[in-house]
Design a protein around this motif. Structure first.
Motif, PDB file in Angstrom:
ATOM      1  N   LEU A 111       0.825  -1.213   0.000  1.00 62.33           N
ATOM      2  CA  LEU A 111       0.000   0.000   0.000  1.00 62.33           C
ATOM      3  C   LEU A 111       0.858   1.262   0.000  1.00 62.33           C
ATOM      4  O   LEU A 111       0.555   2.241  -0.689  1.00 62.33           O
ATOM      5  N   VAL A 112       1.934   1.242   0.764  1.00 67.95           N
ATOM      6  CA  VAL A 112       2.837   2.394   0.786  1.00 67.95           C
ATOM      7  C   VAL A 112       3.470   2.575  -0.593  1.00 67.95           C
ATOM      8  O   VAL A 112       3.541   3.697  -1.108  1.00 67.95           O
ATOM      9  N   ALA A 113       3.897   1.483  -1.208  1.00 71.44           N
ATOM     10  CA  ALA A 113       4.485   1.575  -2.546  1.00 71.44           C
ATOM     11  C   ALA A 113       3.472   2.108  -3.558  1.00 71.44           C
ATOM     12  O   ALA A 113       3.806   2.974  -4.382  1.00 71.44           O
ATOM     13  N   ALA A 114       2.235   1.627  -3.475  1.00 74.38           N
ATOM     14  CA  ALA A 114       1.198   2.117  -4.386  1.00 74.38           C
ATOM     15  C   ALA A 114       0.961   3.612  -4.196  1.00 74.38           C
ATOM     16  O   ALA A 114       0.813   4.364  -5.165  1.00 74.38           O
ATOM     17  N   GLU A 115       0.946   4.058  -2.965  1.00 73.31           N
ATOM     18  CA  GLU A 115       0.750   5.486  -2.682  1.00 73.31           C
ATOM     19  C   GLU A 115       1.912   6.318  -3.202  1.00 73.31           C
ATOM     20  O   GLU A 115       1.727   7.354  -3.828  1.00 73.31           O
ATOM     21  N   VAL A 116       3.123   5.858  -2.955  1.00 68.89           N
ATOM     22  CA  VAL A 116       4.311   6.613  -3.380  1.00 68.89           C
ATOM     23  C   VAL A 116       4.373   6.692  -4.903  1.00 68.89           C
ATOM     24  O   VAL A 116       4.752   7.720  -5.461  1.00 68.89           O
ATOM     25  N   ILE A 117       3.979   5.624  -5.581  1.00 68.96           N
ATOM     26  CA  ILE A 117       4.037   5.605  -7.043  1.00 68.96           C
ATOM     27  C   ILE A 117       2.912   6.434  -7.662  1.00 68.96           C
ATOM     28  O   ILE A 117       3.140   7.210  -8.583  1.00 68.96           O
ATOM     29  N   THR A 118       1.683   6.281  -7.169  1.00 72.60           N
ATOM     30  CA  THR A 118       0.543   6.917  -7.831  1.00 72.60           C
ATOM     31  C   THR A 118       0.290   8.356  -7.409  1.00 72.60           C
ATOM     32  O   THR A 118      -0.308   9.110  -8.167  1.00 72.60           O
ATOM     33  N   HIS A 119       0.708   8.752  -6.230  1.00 72.27           N
ATOM     34  CA  HIS A 119       0.412  10.110  -5.751  1.00 72.27           C
ATOM     35  C   HIS A 119       0.906  11.196  -6.703  1.00 72.27           C
ATOM     36  O   HIS A 119       0.137  12.096  -7.047  1.00 72.27           O
ATOM     37  N   PRO A 120       2.157  11.150  -7.165  1.00 71.12           N
ATOM     38  CA  PRO A 120       2.614  12.204  -8.076  1.00 71.12           C
ATOM     39  C   PRO A 120       1.864  12.231  -9.414  1.00 71.12           C
ATOM     40  O   PRO A 120       1.716  13.278 -10.019  1.00 71.12           O
ATOM     41  N   TRP A 121       1.391  11.067  -9.858  1.00 75.03           N
ATOM     42  CA  TRP A 121       0.676  11.023 -11.127  1.00 75.03           C
ATOM     43  C   TRP A 121      -0.614  11.829 -11.075  1.00 75.03           C
ATOM     44  O   TRP A 121      -0.974  12.492 -12.039  1.00 75.03           O
ATOM     45  N   PHE A 122      -1.328  11.748  -9.959  1.00 75.12           N
ATOM     46  CA  PHE A 122      -2.661  12.323  -9.885  1.00 75.12           C
ATOM     47  C   PHE A 122      -2.720  13.664  -9.203  1.00 75.12           C
ATOM     48  O   PHE A 122      -3.660  14.414  -9.393  1.00 75.12           O
ATOM     49  N   HIS A 123      -1.723  13.972  -8.391  1.00 68.54           N
ATOM     50  CA  HIS A 123      -1.730  15.253  -7.686  1.00 68.54           C
ATOM     51  C   HIS A 123      -0.669  16.211  -8.218  1.00 68.54           C
ATOM     52  O   HIS A 123      -0.521  17.301  -7.694  1.00 68.54           O
ATOM     53  N   HIS A 124       0.060  15.784  -9.214  1.00 72.35           N
ATOM     54  CA  HIS A 124       1.067  16.645  -9.869  1.00 72.35           C
ATOM     55  C   HIS A 124       2.045  17.236  -8.869  1.00 72.35           C
ATOM     56  O   HIS A 124       2.371  18.394  -8.944  1.00 72.35           O
ATOM     57  N   GLU A 125       2.456  16.416  -7.918  1.00 71.08           N
ATOM     58  CA  GLU A 125       3.438  16.819  -6.910  1.00 71.08           C
ATOM     59  C   GLU A 125       4.574  15.821  -6.923  1.00 71.08           C
ATOM     60  O   GLU A 125       4.424  14.691  -7.326  1.00 71.08           O
ATOM     61  N   LEU A 126       5.711  16.223  -6.432  1.00 74.05           N
ATOM     62  CA  LEU A 126       6.844  15.298  -6.322  1.00 74.05           C
ATOM     63  C   LEU A 126       6.899  14.719  -4.991  1.00 74.05           C
ATOM     64  O   LEU A 126       6.674  14.560  -4.068  1.00 74.05           O
TER      65      LEU A 126
END
Length: 125
Positions: A110-125
């Protein structure tokens, strides 16, 4: 006990992943305005960086610590000097160990999924 805490933190952070996953369903039923309001732009509120990063770190540390403790317990049980006093694990002990192991693995996923997908959808690094 440590596995529950790690899993809870990872689940709290997986809300973003769940929202993104449900986005496709929302589009299909015509709720694109809700998607535009929730999945675009910088994260706000509960999901802002000041909360997200410590939760991810705490969840990861807790999961890794759980795995380390399980490994160490097994290592100590397999030690030849402990063979004479080692008793077989009960069913409840085996279930508890399996739960702790899989909860830690799920937390890390779950942590890996969050770290990978968060920048894609929130346009943040």
């Amino acid at each position: 006990m440590l596995a529950w805490g790690s899993l809870a933190l990872a689940v709290a952070e997986s809300i973003c992943v769940a929202a993104v996953g449900l986005s496709g369903v929302r589009v299909l039923i015509g709720m694109s305005s809700l998607i535009a309001a929730t999945a675009g732009g910088p994260a706000r509120g509960f999901h802002r960086e000041a909360l997200r990063i410590p939760f991810l770190v705490a969840g990861t540390v807790g999961a890794l610590l759980s795995l380390l403790l399980l490994w160490n317990e097994e290592r100590l049980r397999r030690n030849p000097s402990a063979a004479w006093r080692m008793q077989p694990l009960t069913k409840a002990q085996r279930r508890r160990r399996a739960f702790n192991f899989w909860a830690a693995i799920l937390t890390l996923l779950l942590v890996a999924a969050e770290v990978i997908t968060h920048p894609w959808f929130h346009h943040e690094l």
